[in-house]
Motif scaffolding. Structure first.
Motif, PDB file in Angstrom:
ATOM      1  N   MET A  65     -29.567  -8.764  12.873  1.00 25.14           N
ATOM      2  CA  MET A  65     -29.321  -8.601  11.440  1.00 25.14           C
ATOM      3  C   MET A  65     -28.665  -9.857  10.876  1.00 25.14           C
ATOM      4  O   MET A  65     -27.774 -10.437  11.481  1.00 25.14           O
ATOM      5  N   LYS A  66     -29.124 -10.302   9.698  1.00 29.93           N
ATOM      6  CA  LYS A  66     -28.572 -11.487   9.066  1.00 29.93           C
ATOM      7  C   LYS A  66     -27.119 -11.242   8.690  1.00 29.93           C
ATOM      8  O   LYS A  66     -26.751 -10.210   8.165  1.00 29.93           O
ATOM      9  N   LYS A  67     -26.255 -12.246   8.963  1.00 27.79           N
ATOM     10  CA  LYS A  67     -24.853 -12.125   8.630  1.00 27.79           C
ATOM     11  C   LYS A  67     -24.567 -12.748   7.276  1.00 27.79           C
ATOM     12  O   LYS A  67     -25.132 -13.764   6.907  1.00 27.79           O
ATOM     13  N   ILE A  68     -23.678 -12.139   6.533  1.00 26.05           N
ATOM     14  CA  ILE A  68     -23.270 -12.664   5.241  1.00 26.05           C
ATOM     15  C   ILE A  68     -22.137 -13.652   5.465  1.00 26.05           C
ATOM     16  O   ILE A  68     -21.221 -13.403   6.239  1.00 26.05           O
ATOM     17  N   SER A  69     -22.201 -14.809   4.821  1.00 28.18           N
ATOM     18  CA  SER A  69     -21.192 -15.837   5.014  1.00 28.18           C
ATOM     19  C   SER A  69     -19.839 -15.377   4.491  1.00 28.18           C
ATOM     20  O   SER A  69     -19.737 -14.478   3.664  1.00 28.18           O
ATOM     21  N   LYS A  70     -18.782 -16.035   4.979  1.00 34.84           N
ATOM     22  CA  LYS A  70     -17.436 -15.690   4.530  1.00 34.84           C
ATOM     23  C   LYS A  70     -17.289 -15.938   3.034  1.00 34.84           C
ATOM     24  O   LYS A  70     -16.566 -15.220   2.344  1.00 34.84           O
ATOM     25  N   THR A  71     -17.982 -16.969   2.523  1.00 38.83           N
ATOM     26  CA  THR A  71     -17.900 -17.266   1.091  1.00 38.83           C
ATOM     27  C   THR A  71     -18.416 -16.098   0.269  1.00 38.83           C
ATOM     28  O   THR A  71     -17.802 -15.695  -0.722  1.00 38.83           O
ATOM     29  N   LEU A  72     -19.574 -15.531   0.678  1.00 36.06           N
ATOM     30  CA  LEU A  72     -20.148 -14.418  -0.066  1.00 36.06           C
ATOM     31  C   LEU A  72     -19.251 -13.195   0.010  1.00 36.06           C
ATOM     32  O   LEU A  72     -19.022 -12.516  -0.993  1.00 36.06           O
ATOM     33  N   VAL A  73     -18.709 -12.904   1.204  1.00 34.60           N
ATOM     34  CA  VAL A  73     -17.826 -11.752   1.359  1.00 34.60           C
ATOM     35  C   VAL A  73     -16.598 -11.895   0.471  1.00 34.60           C
ATOM     36  O   VAL A  73     -16.168 -10.958  -0.203  1.00 34.60           O
ATOM     37  N   THR A  74     -16.027 -13.107   0.444  1.00 35.52           N
ATOM     38  CA  THR A  74     -14.849 -13.359  -0.392  1.00 35.52           C
ATOM     39  C   THR A  74     -15.179 -13.178  -1.874  1.00 35.52           C
ATOM     40  O   THR A  74     -14.412 -12.596  -2.631  1.00 35.52           O
ATOM     41  N   THR A  75     -16.348 -13.685  -2.268  1.00 39.72           N
ATOM     42  CA  THR A  75     -16.771 -13.560  -3.672  1.00 39.72           C
ATOM     43  C   THR A  75     -16.918 -12.103  -4.064  1.00 39.72           C
ATOM     44  O   THR A  75     -16.445 -11.674  -5.117  1.00 39.72           O
ATOM     45  N   LEU A  76     -17.583 -11.308  -3.212  1.00 37.00           N
ATOM     46  CA  LEU A  76     -17.775  -9.896  -3.513  1.00 37.00           C
ATOM     47  C   LEU A  76     -16.448  -9.154  -3.560  1.00 37.00           C
ATOM     48  O   LEU A  76     -16.238  -8.286  -4.402  1.00 37.00           O
ATOM     49  N   ALA A  77     -15.552  -9.504  -2.655  1.00 39.62           N
ATOM     50  CA  ALA A  77     -14.245  -8.865  -2.651  1.00 39.62           C
ATOM     51  C   ALA A  77     -13.501  -9.154  -3.954  1.00 39.62           C
ATOM     52  O   ALA A  77     -12.833  -8.281  -4.514  1.00 39.62           O
ATOM     53  N   PHE A  78     -13.647 -10.385  -4.448  1.00 37.58           N
ATOM     54  CA  PHE A  78     -13.006 -10.739  -5.718  1.00 37.58           C
ATOM     55  C   PHE A  78     -13.546  -9.887  -6.857  1.00 37.58           C
ATOM     56  O   PHE A  78     -12.805  -9.358  -7.669  1.00 37.58           O
ATOM     57  N   TYR A  79     -14.888  -9.729  -6.896  1.00 37.96           N
ATOM     58  CA  TYR A  79     -15.507  -8.932  -7.949  1.00 37.96           C
ATOM     59  C   TYR A  79     -15.028  -7.487  -7.888  1.00 37.96           C
ATOM     60  O   TYR A  79     -14.760  -6.859  -8.898  1.00 37.96           O
ATOM     61  N   LEU A  80     -14.927  -6.954  -6.665  1.00 38.41           N
ATOM     62  CA  LEU A  80     -14.552  -5.555  -6.517  1.00 38.41           C
ATOM     63  C   LEU A  80     -13.105  -5.302  -6.927  1.00 38.41           C
ATOM     64  O   LEU A  80     -12.774  -4.266  -7.492  1.00 38.41           O
ATOM     65  N   CYS A  81     -12.257  -6.269  -6.634  1.00 31.67           N
ATOM     66  CA  CYS A  81     -10.836  -6.064  -6.907  1.00 31.67           C
ATOM     67  C   CYS A  81     -10.450  -6.377  -8.350  1.00 31.67           C
ATOM     68  O   CYS A  81      -9.549  -5.758  -8.911  1.00 31.67           O
ATOM     69  N   PHE A  82     -11.168  -7.356  -8.957  1.00 29.09           N
ATOM     70  CA  PHE A  82     -10.727  -7.815 -10.265  1.00 29.09           C
ATOM     71  C   PHE A  82     -11.766  -7.631 -11.363  1.00 29.09           C
ATOM     72  O   PHE A  82     -11.637  -8.180 -12.437  1.00 29.09           O
ATOM     73  N   GLY A  83     -12.810  -6.847 -11.075  1.00 30.98           N
ATOM     74  CA  GLY A  83     -13.820  -6.604 -12.113  1.00 30.98           C
ATOM     75  C   GLY A  83     -13.216  -5.842 -13.280  1.00 30.98           C
ATOM     76  O   GLY A  83     -12.284  -5.065 -13.136  1.00 30.98           O
ATOM     77  N   GLY A  84     -13.771  -6.079 -14.480  1.00 28.85           N
ATOM     78  CA  GLY A  84     -13.253  -5.424 -15.677  1.00 28.85           C
ATOM     79  C   GLY A  84     -13.592  -3.952 -15.690  1.00 28.85           C
ATOM     80  O   GLY A  84     -14.300  -3.430 -14.840  1.00 28.85           O
ATOM     81  N   ALA A  85     -13.101  -3.282 -16.704  1.00 27.65           N
ATOM     82  CA  ALA A  85     -13.302  -1.844 -16.810  1.00 27.65           C
ATOM     83  C   ALA A  85     -14.540  -1.520 -17.635  1.00 27.65           C
ATOM     84  O   ALA A  85     -14.554  -0.564 -18.401  1.00 27.65           O
ATOM     85  N   ALA A  86     -15.573  -2.343 -17.490  1.00 32.20           N
ATOM     86  CA  ALA A  86     -16.793  -2.115 -18.263  1.00 32.20           C
ATOM     87  C   ALA A  86     -17.685  -1.108 -17.558  1.00 32.20           C
ATOM     88  O   ALA A  86     -17.538  -0.857 -16.383  1.00 32.20           O
ATOM     89  N   GLN A  87     -18.641  -0.543 -18.297  1.00 30.32           N
ATOM     90  CA  GLN A  87     -19.528   0.453 -17.725  1.00 30.32           C
ATOM     91  C   GLN A  87     -20.967  -0.030 -17.584  1.00 30.32           C
ATOM     92  O   GLN A  87     -21.819   0.741 -17.178  1.00 30.32           O
ATOM     93  N   ALA A  88     -21.250  -1.272 -17.909  1.00 25.69           N
ATOM     94  CA  ALA A  88     -22.614  -1.781 -17.775  1.00 25.69           C
ATOM     95  C   ALA A  88     -22.618  -3.287 -17.948  1.00 25.69           C
ATOM     96  O   ALA A  88     -21.582  -3.895 -18.188  1.00 25.69           O
ATOM     97  N   ARG A  89     -23.844  -3.864 -17.850  1.00 20.76           N
ATOM     98  CA  ARG A  89     -23.963  -5.308 -18.006  1.00 20.76           C
ATOM     99  C   ARG A  89     -25.260  -5.639 -18.731  1.00 20.76           C
ATOM    100  O   ARG A  89     -26.241  -4.891 -18.676  1.00 20.76           O
ATOM    101  N   SER A  90     -25.260  -6.771 -19.402  1.00 17.44           N
ATOM    102  CA  SER A  90     -26.479  -7.355 -19.927  1.00 17.44           C
ATOM    103  C   SER A  90     -26.496  -8.816 -19.495  1.00 17.44           C
ATOM    104  O   SER A  90     -25.444  -9.418 -19.238  1.00 17.44           O
ATOM    105  N   ILE A  91     -27.695  -9.408 -19.381  1.00 17.74           N
ATOM    106  CA  ILE A  91     -27.842 -10.790 -18.919  1.00 17.74           C
ATOM    107  C   ILE A  91     -27.526 -11.729 -20.081  1.00 17.74           C
ATOM    108  O   ILE A  91     -28.030 -11.564 -21.189  1.00 17.74           O
ATOM    109  N   THR A  92     -26.693 -12.731 -19.797  1.00 19.57           N
ATOM    110  CA  THR A  92     -26.304 -13.689 -20.834  1.00 19.57           C
ATOM    111  C   THR A  92     -26.933 -15.064 -20.641  1.00 19.57           C
ATOM    112  O   THR A  92     -27.221 -15.752 -21.619  1.00 19.57           O
ATOM    113  N   SER A  93     -27.131 -15.498 -19.382  1.00 21.65           N
ATOM    114  CA  SER A  93     -27.686 -16.829 -19.136  1.00 21.65           C
ATOM    115  C   SER A  93     -28.283 -16.901 -17.739  1.00 21.65           C
ATOM    116  O   SER A  93     -28.019 -16.052 -16.882  1.00 21.65           O
TER     117      SER A  93
END
Length: 254
Positions: A1-29
C-alpha cells in the motif's frame, strides 16, 4: 500500500484541528498543474480565478451549472502530457453553506511516443510525492470531501470522452476511461462534474483538493525484442527457401 508522506499527514492534521466552522465549500481558484507527466514543460505560476454564480446548486440543471471550462485555465491549457506519468492540479475552496456542483471541460494532448489506451482522473490531497487518495486517508465522522458526481441523476450531466467509450465507476473519487485510443499528436476531450459537499456538524475538512490525471498505454516492445523476432523470421524464411531449392533439385535429377 502506498504510504502518505509526513508532509501530507501534517497538512491534513492542520486542516482537521484548525478548520473553520463552515458547513460547505465552493471552488475559488485553480493552481497551475504540476507533475512528471509534463516533462520539461514550464507552466507559468498564474492562479485561475473561479466564478461561482450558483453556490449550493447540488443536482442542478444545465441552466444553473457552475462551469469550469478549459480546465485548468490560464496556465498550461490544454493539458499536454510528454510522459506516461501523473499531472496534478490543485483547486482551492472556501465555505459556501451548502453542496456546490461544478461542470468541467478539458482537453488533454498526447505528446508522448505511445498510443494511449486509457485515461484516469482521481481526487485526492497534495501534489506529486505528497499526493494521497481519499481511500488512504482516515476521515473522521462529520467530515466530507469533494467527489466526482456521476450518480445517475437525470439532472446531473454524466462524464463524457471524445475518444474513449467505456467508463469504470470506481467509487466516487475515480474516473477510469478505456475502450479507445489516442495516438501521439492527437488530443482527447473530457467533461465531468465535481461536488464540493457539505460537512456534517459544522466541520471544514480542507482548504484545497487535487485532481490527478494519468494516461495509460500499452508497453512498446524493446528494440532487442523486435530484433529477435526479425532474426527468427529470417531463419524460418531461409529454411523454407533451402527446402524449396532442394525439392527443385531432386525433381530435376529425376
Amino acid at each position: 500500500m502506498k504510504k502518505i508522506s509526513k508532509t501530507l499527514v501534517t497538512t491534513l492534521a492542520f486542516y482537521l484541528c484548525f478548520g473553520g466552522a463552515a458547513q460547505a465549500r465552493s471552488i475559488t481558484s485553480i493552481s497551475p498543474p504540476t507533475g512528471p507527466g509534463q516533462g520539461d514543460i514550464f507552466c507559468t505560476q498564474v492562479q485561475t480565478p473561479v466564478n461561482t454564480p450558483f453556490p449550493n446548486n447540488n443536482n442542478s440543471t444545465a441552466a444553473s451549472q457552475n462551469q469550469i471550462l478549459n480546465f485548468p485555465g490560464l496556465s498550461c491549457t490544454p493539458k499536454t502530457f510528454q510522459a506516461i506519468a501523473p499531472i496534478d492540479t490543485q483547486l482551492f475552496v472556501e465555505p459556501s453553506g451548502g453542496t456546490t456542483e461544478y461542470f468541467f471541460t478539458e482537453t488533454a494532448v498526447n505528446n508522448t511516443n505511445s498510443t494511449w489506451n486509457g485515461f484516469s482522473f482521481k481526487i485526492g490531497f497534495g501534489v506529486n510525492d505528497n499526493f494521497g487518495p481519499p481511500e488512504l486517508i482516515l476521515v473522521p465522522y462529520g467530515f466530507a470531501i469533494p467527489d466526482f458526481d456521476f450518480n445517475g441523476s437525470s439532472s446531473d450531466p454524466q462524464p463524457t470522452s471524445s475518444k474513449f467509450t467505456q467508463l469504470l465507476q470506481d467509487g466516487s473519487f475515480n474516473l477510469q476511461w478505456s475502450g479507445g485510443s489516442v495516438a501521439p499528436g492527437e488530443s482527447v476531450d473530457f467533461t465531468f462534474s465535481v461536488d464540493a459537499p457539505d460537512d456534517l456538524d459544522g466541520n471544514d475538512f480542507s482548504s484545497s483538493f487535487t485532481i490527478r490525471e494519468l494516461p495509460s498505454a500499452k508497453p512498446v516492445p524493446e528494440p532487442t525484442t523486435i530484433n529477435g523476432v526479425l532474426i527468427i523470421l529470417g531463419i524460418l524464411s531461409s529454411r523454407l527457401a533451402l527446402k524449396h531449392k532442394m525439392k527443385v533439385a531432386i525433381t530435376e535429377q529425376r
